[in-house]
Structure formats: structure tokens, C-alpha cells
Design a protein around this motif. Structure first.
Motif, PDB file in Angstrom:
ATOM      1  N   GLY A  37       0.780  -1.223   0.000  1.00 27.65           N
ATOM      2  CA  GLY A  37       0.000   0.000   0.000  1.00 27.65           C
ATOM      3  C   GLY A  37       0.811   1.272   0.000  1.00 27.65           C
ATOM      4  O   GLY A  37       0.248   2.367  -0.018  1.00 27.65           O
ATOM      5  N   ARG A  38       2.142   1.151   0.010  1.00 23.22           N
ATOM      6  CA  ARG A  38       2.978   2.353  -0.003  1.00 23.22           C
ATOM      7  C   ARG A  38       3.867   2.341  -1.224  1.00 23.22           C
ATOM      8  O   ARG A  38       4.366   1.293  -1.647  1.00 23.22           O
ATOM      9  CB  ARG A  38       3.836   2.434   1.263  1.00 23.22           C
ATOM     10  N   ALA A  39       4.079   3.512  -1.784  1.00 21.13           N
ATOM     11  CA  ALA A  39       4.900   3.611  -2.986  1.00 21.13           C
ATOM     12  C   ALA A  39       6.372   3.424  -2.669  1.00 21.13           C
ATOM     13  O   ALA A  39       7.125   2.896  -3.478  1.00 21.13           O
ATOM     14  CB  ALA A  39       4.686   4.965  -3.653  1.00 21.13           C
ATOM     15  N   GLN A  40       6.791   3.844  -1.486  1.00 17.96           N
ATOM     16  CA  GLN A  40       8.184   3.677  -1.111  1.00 17.96           C
ATOM     17  C   GLN A  40       8.288   3.527   0.397  1.00 17.96           C
ATOM     18  O   GLN A  40       7.416   3.970   1.142  1.00 17.96           O
ATOM     19  CB  GLN A  40       9.031   4.860  -1.580  1.00 17.96           C
ATOM     20  N   ALA A  41       9.363   2.896   0.836  1.00 18.96           N
ATOM     21  CA  ALA A  41       9.520   2.626   2.253  1.00 18.96           C
ATOM     22  C   ALA A  41      10.176   3.785   2.991  1.00 18.96           C
ATOM     23  O   ALA A  41       9.997   3.941   4.194  1.00 18.96           O
ATOM     24  CB  ALA A  41      10.345   1.352   2.440  1.00 18.96           C
ATOM     25  N   TRP A  42      10.957   4.605   2.274  1.00 18.51           N
ATOM     26  CA  TRP A  42      11.708   5.688   2.896  1.00 18.51           C
ATOM     27  C   TRP A  42      11.512   6.973   2.110  1.00 18.51           C
ATOM     28  O   TRP A  42      11.328   6.944   0.896  1.00 18.51           O
ATOM     29  CB  TRP A  42      13.191   5.325   2.955  1.00 18.51           C
ATOM     30  N   PRO A  43      11.551   8.129   2.791  1.00 19.65           N
ATOM     31  CA  PRO A  43      11.344   9.400   2.078  1.00 19.65           C
ATOM     32  C   PRO A  43      12.443   9.716   1.076  1.00 19.65           C
ATOM     33  O   PRO A  43      12.206  10.410   0.097  1.00 19.65           O
ATOM     34  CB  PRO A  43      11.299  10.438   3.207  1.00 19.65           C
TER      35      PRO A  43
END
Length: 215
Positions: free
Chosen positions: A186-192
Motif C-alpha cells: 500500500g505504499r509507494a516507497q519505504a523511505w522518504p
């Protein structure tokens, strides 16, 4: 008395040169298939798309790979080194630094995007397609984990670390690193940003190295 005409030398027949061997074609198709799978996902990829992008006929593709599943297995097996850079020769480096090289966390951004795309394919597609679990386990995860366990065992034999179960250690380390690399559902990336990701991965490696008393 007239002589018999001697046959003129026939011009050398030049057949069309063989463009590539089956092995060359196989290697090329597997590389193109990896890009297609990463781009469209397993569900959105077809052998027809792979054949078209590889510039071969579907008949040629099916001669080398009987199904999409077989092609996927070949991709995972051929590109296992996108998971871990193993096996590799012995290095005169600290354990932590060697592990950074093994997990390729210092690669450039273009290669890192390729790396991340492949890892996403390997780890996320399995949950959607149960029939791929055996392929991923056999051709990718288990083989990579075995290589890492052997590497850890070799370093233990050299006295560079202390680990009572290299296989368990390899699994633990892969869970830590890959868990940090792959975005959660559900998230595009794990880290900013990449800097925070690299800091996290180096922290994981440092914790593991300290835990095994790495010299």
C-alpha cells in the motif's frame, strides 16, 4: 576434336549467417522478460509481449520456454545476483563492508532502481500468485540464502565472526535488509529518500556484525 568444356568454378554459396545460437537467444529473451515482468508485473505480462519486445516469434520463444511460469523461473535464476552479489572471492575487508558489497547497497541510483524493481517483483508477486512460491523459493530466495550461509560459514572458519548457525544468520540478515528495501503493502516507497534508506541498511548491517562479534 573438340574438347569438353570444363565446368566453371561455382561461386561459393553463402548461406545466411546464423544470427545467434539458442543459448544466445535464451539469454536475450530472459533479460527482456525481466524488464517486462518488472514493468508490468507478473499478471500484466504475457509471452506475446516478451516475444514482441525481444524481437522473436512466439514459436521461437515457446521452443525455449514452454510457459510463462518457466520463463519466470529462468528470470529469477538468471538474475539471482540482483538479490545478493554471491558467490564472490575472498576479500581483505571488514565484515560489515563486505556485507554492504554483498547486498549492493552502495550501487548507483540507476542500478538501484533496477535492483529495487527486481526485488519488488520477487517478493510481492509471490503473495498474489501462490504457484510462483516454489519458483521463488527454489530459484531465488533459497539459493541466495544458501550462498550467504556458506559465505558466513567461511568467515567463521577464518575466525572473523562467531555464529552457531550460519543458515539462521543468513535468514536473519536477509530479512533485515530486504525488509528495509521493499516498500510495505500500500505504499509507494519505504523511505522518504535514498539517504535514509542507506543509513537504515548500514545500521542493520552494523547491528548484525556487532552481534556476531565480527572482527
Amino acid at each position: 576434336m573438340g574438347g569438353v568444356d570444363e565446368p566453371a568454378d561455382e561461386p561459393r554459396k553463402r548461406g545466411r549467417p546464423k544470427v545467434s545460437s539458442d543459448e544466445d537467444k535464451r539469454t536475450h529473451i530472459v533479460e527482456i522478460a525481466r524488464r517486462v515482468f518488472v514493468k508490468y508485473g507478473y499478471a500484466g505480462s504475457t509471452t506475446a509481449v516478451v516475444a514482441a519486445e525481444a524481437g522473436v516469434s512466439k514459436q521461437t520463444l515457446y521452443k525455449l520456454f514452454q510457459s510463462k511460469e518457466e520463463l519466470f523461473a529462468a528470470v529469477v535464476g538468471a538474475h539471482r545476483r540482483l538479490m545478493l552479489d554471491l558467490p564472490r572471492p575472498a576479500e581483505d575487508l571488514p565484515i560489515g563492508q563486505s556485507l554492504e558489497h554483498i547486498f549492493m547497497i552502495d550501487m548507483d541510483e540507476e542500478k538501484d532502481a533496477d535492483h529495487a524493481g527486481f526485488l519488488h517483483l520477487v517478493f510481492h508477486e509471490a503473495s498474489q500468485f501462490p504457484e510462483l512460491v516454489d519458483i521463488l523459493q527454489r530459484e531465488g530466495i533459497l539459493a541466495s540464502r544458501q550462498h550467504l550461509a556458506e559465505w558466513l560459514s567461511d568467515r567463521q572458519a577464518e575466525g572473523q565472526l562467531t555464529l552457531d548457525d550460519p543458515a539462521s544468520g543468513a535468514r536473519m540478515l536477509m530479512d533485515m535488509i530486504f525488509g528495509g528495501m521493499v516498500p510495505p503493502e500500500g505504499r509507494a516507497q519505504a523511505w522518504p529518500d535514498r539517504a535514509e534508506l542507506l543509513a537504515h541498511l548500514r545500521r542493520c548491517i552494523a547491528i548484525f556484525a556487532a552481534g556476531v562479534g565480527a572482527s
